[in-house]
Write a protein that holds these residues in place. Sequence first.
Motif, PDB file in Angstrom:
ATOM      1  N   GLY A 215      12.624 -56.926  85.031  1.00 35.62           N
ATOM      2  CA  GLY A 215      11.745 -56.382  86.066  1.00 35.62           C
ATOM      3  C   GLY A 215      11.956 -54.889  86.251  1.00 35.62           C
ATOM      4  O   GLY A 215      11.004 -54.109  86.274  1.00 35.62           O
ATOM      5  N   LEU A 216      13.220 -54.476  86.363  1.00 34.02           N
ATOM      6  CA  LEU A 216      13.536 -53.060  86.571  1.00 34.02           C
ATOM      7  C   LEU A 216      13.096 -52.207  85.393  1.00 34.02           C
ATOM      8  O   LEU A 216      12.422 -51.186  85.569  1.00 34.02           O
ATOM      9  CB  LEU A 216      15.048 -52.888  86.774  1.00 34.02           C
ATOM     10  N   THR A 217      13.489 -52.616  84.180  1.00 35.09           N
ATOM     11  CA  THR A 217      13.174 -51.817  82.993  1.00 35.09           C
ATOM     12  C   THR A 217      11.665 -51.820  82.734  1.00 35.09           C
ATOM     13  O   THR A 217      11.069 -50.764  82.497  1.00 35.09           O
ATOM     14  CB  THR A 217      13.909 -52.376  81.762  1.00 35.09           C
ATOM     15  N   GLY A 218      11.066 -53.005  82.789  1.00 31.09           N
ATOM     16  CA  GLY A 218       9.619 -53.112  82.552  1.00 31.09           C
ATOM     17  C   GLY A 218       8.831 -52.402  83.639  1.00 31.09           C
ATOM     18  O   GLY A 218       7.883 -51.669  83.355  1.00 31.09           O
ATOM     19  N   GLY A 219       9.254 -52.599  84.893  1.00 35.06           N
ATOM     20  CA  GLY A 219       8.573 -51.962  86.019  1.00 35.06           C
ATOM     21  C   GLY A 219       8.634 -50.444  85.919  1.00 35.06           C
ATOM     22  O   GLY A 219       7.644 -49.753  86.151  1.00 35.06           O
ATOM     23  N   LEU A 220       9.790 -49.921  85.545  1.00 37.84           N
ATOM     24  CA  LEU A 220       9.957 -48.470  85.397  1.00 37.84           C
ATOM     25  C   LEU A 220       8.969 -47.928  84.366  1.00 37.84           C
ATOM     26  O   LEU A 220       8.303 -46.917  84.589  1.00 37.84           O
ATOM     27  CB  LEU A 220      11.393 -48.157  84.957  1.00 37.84           C
ATOM     28  N   GLN A 221       8.859 -48.647  83.256  1.00 42.05           N
ATOM     29  CA  GLN A 221       7.981 -48.180  82.186  1.00 42.05           C
ATOM     30  C   GLN A 221       6.509 -48.250  82.563  1.00 42.05           C
ATOM     31  O   GLN A 221       5.757 -47.303  82.314  1.00 42.05           O
ATOM     32  CB  GLN A 221       8.245 -48.986  80.921  1.00 42.05           C
ATOM     33  N   VAL A 222       6.079 -49.348  83.183  1.00 45.87           N
ATOM     34  CA  VAL A 222       4.657 -49.407  83.570  1.00 45.87           C
ATOM     35  C   VAL A 222       4.379 -48.430  84.709  1.00 45.87           C
ATOM     36  O   VAL A 222       3.299 -47.859  84.789  1.00 45.87           O
ATOM     37  CB  VAL A 222       4.168 -50.844  83.916  1.00 45.87           C
ATOM     38  N   GLY A 223       5.390 -48.208  85.562  1.00 49.47           N
ATOM     39  CA  GLY A 223       5.242 -47.231  86.647  1.00 49.47           C
ATOM     40  C   GLY A 223       4.986 -45.837  86.100  1.00 49.47           C
ATOM     41  O   GLY A 223       4.198 -45.074  86.648  1.00 49.47           O
ATOM     42  N   ILE A 224       5.679 -45.504  85.012  1.00 49.96           N
ATOM     43  CA  ILE A 224       5.491 -44.191  84.380  1.00 49.96           C
ATOM     44  C   ILE A 224       4.156 -44.146  83.640  1.00 49.96           C
ATOM     45  O   ILE A 224       3.386 -43.197  83.752  1.00 49.96           O
ATOM     46  CB  ILE A 224       6.665 -43.895  83.425  1.00 49.96           C
ATOM     47  N   LEU A 225       3.879 -45.214  82.918  1.00 47.20           N
ATOM     48  CA  LEU A 225       2.669 -45.279  82.089  1.00 47.20           C
ATOM     49  C   LEU A 225       1.401 -45.230  82.945  1.00 47.20           C
ATOM     50  O   LEU A 225       0.436 -44.546  82.604  1.00 47.20           O
ATOM     51  CB  LEU A 225       2.703 -46.581  81.281  1.00 47.20           C
ATOM     52  N   TYR A 226       1.409 -45.938  84.061  1.00 50.82           N
ATOM     53  CA  TYR A 226       0.232 -45.982  84.917  1.00 50.82           C
ATOM     54  C   TYR A 226       0.478 -45.218  86.216  1.00 50.82           C
ATOM     55  O   TYR A 226       0.065 -45.666  87.281  1.00 50.82           O
ATOM     56  CB  TYR A 226      -0.172 -47.431  85.192  1.00 50.82           C
TER      57      TYR A 226
ATOM     58  N   GLY B 188       4.541 -54.892  86.759  1.00 51.32           N
ATOM     59  CA  GLY B 188       6.012 -54.894  86.763  1.00 51.32           C
ATOM     60  C   GLY B 188       6.573 -56.199  87.304  1.00 51.32           C
ATOM     61  O   GLY B 188       7.461 -56.817  86.693  1.00 51.32           O
ATOM     62  N   THR B 189       6.049 -56.659  88.455  1.00 47.34           N
ATOM     63  CA  THR B 189       6.534 -57.915  89.032  1.00 47.34           C
ATOM     64  C   THR B 189       6.171 -59.080  88.110  1.00 47.34           C
ATOM     65  O   THR B 189       6.948 -60.017  87.963  1.00 47.34           O
ATOM     66  CB  THR B 189       5.950 -58.175  90.443  1.00 47.34           C
ATOM     67  N   GLY B 190       5.001 -58.981  87.463  1.00 45.09           N
ATOM     68  CA  GLY B 190       4.582 -60.033  86.523  1.00 45.09           C
ATOM     69  C   GLY B 190       5.552 -60.178  85.364  1.00 45.09           C
ATOM     70  O   GLY B 190       5.941 -61.288  84.998  1.00 45.09           O
ATOM     71  N   ILE B 191       5.969 -59.031  84.803  1.00 43.60           N
ATOM     72  CA  ILE B 191       6.902 -59.042  83.667  1.00 43.60           C
ATOM     73  C   ILE B 191       8.246 -59.632  84.092  1.00 43.60           C
ATOM     74  O   ILE B 191       8.801 -60.504  83.429  1.00 43.60           O
ATOM     75  CB  ILE B 191       7.086 -57.604  83.105  1.00 43.60           C
TER      76      ILE B 191
END
Length: 314
Positions: free
Chosen positions: A45-56, A67-70
């Motif tokens: 969640g943290l790693t994936g969320g960080l990346q989608v947060g940056i990407l979008y 992020g929560t979905g991942i």
Amino acid sequence: MSILLTGIIVAALSLIVIVFVFIKRKEITCMTGMMVAMALGMLVGLTGGLQVGILYSGNLFFSTVLGTGIGLLAGFLAGLPVSIMAMMDGVLSGIMGGMMGAMLGEMISPEYQHSMIRVMLVIFVGMILIVLYMLQQETGFNRLSFMNKVFHNPLLLAVAFLLFFYTYNRLYHELDQNNHTSIKNSPMNYSMTNHKLSVSPLNSNAKLRKVVIEATEFAYFPKDFKLTIGQPVALIFKNSGEMEHDIAFENMKASLLQQSGHGNHSKNQTVHIHSLPGKTAEMTFIPIKSGVFRFYCTVPGHKESGMVGFVEVS
Ligand SMILES: [Cu+2]
């Protein structure tokens, strides 16, 4: 692309943990199952969320949902084979991690984004190794196995760890050179072609293009425009708002010709113009690198409030 590399590493390691749990589900106690599901859900969640947060970035709703979905999916899959309790633990941790990761990705200032992803991956890989070690001890997996020997040899483990991060860093850096390709996936990109350009030729013989960008409270107009590589641009930054605003272009390389007005500064060929309320500042430069680049206001909180846009250099 660099984000994709990190994503692949995270997905591959998560899959190893999930498959391990599934194969050994009969020997894993509920307690261990809960611990594993919680760790995996939170980390993914943290790693994936960080990346989608940056990407979008600029669309916190979308990045939070993604992020929560991942995180939720990772926690669910890791916990499900063991028990309902483990699954719940994983799902809840995944939601929490994803939410926090997305917020971090949204708020972190662009110059630290890539460092943050690297730091997060170090934590991720380190924690996953501990989880795998714990699982192996718990299930009494062949004590003389190769993995067991590696885990009990700190020197070997350290060398493997360092080698992994050296390779990762090199690859990451190389992929980062094509950074603009990841921005192209942004949902904001679709509007690029629909917008009118407020560009007018100042002097058609000199081929200098005049681009006016107006800033108000938490918006740029236009919020996306196009430039031609090698063509001089006079960028006029008009602050029509009641606060200080600036415009900083991310990763856009330009050779600077001149700058005027108050408080303009530039480092390493980056374009950054600052303007006080009601004032206009100008900078003339030549774009020298093609791609889609993001620009935003560096005043804290303004980017998050919508002062983000894109420029396409071709
Ligand atoms: Cu601003």
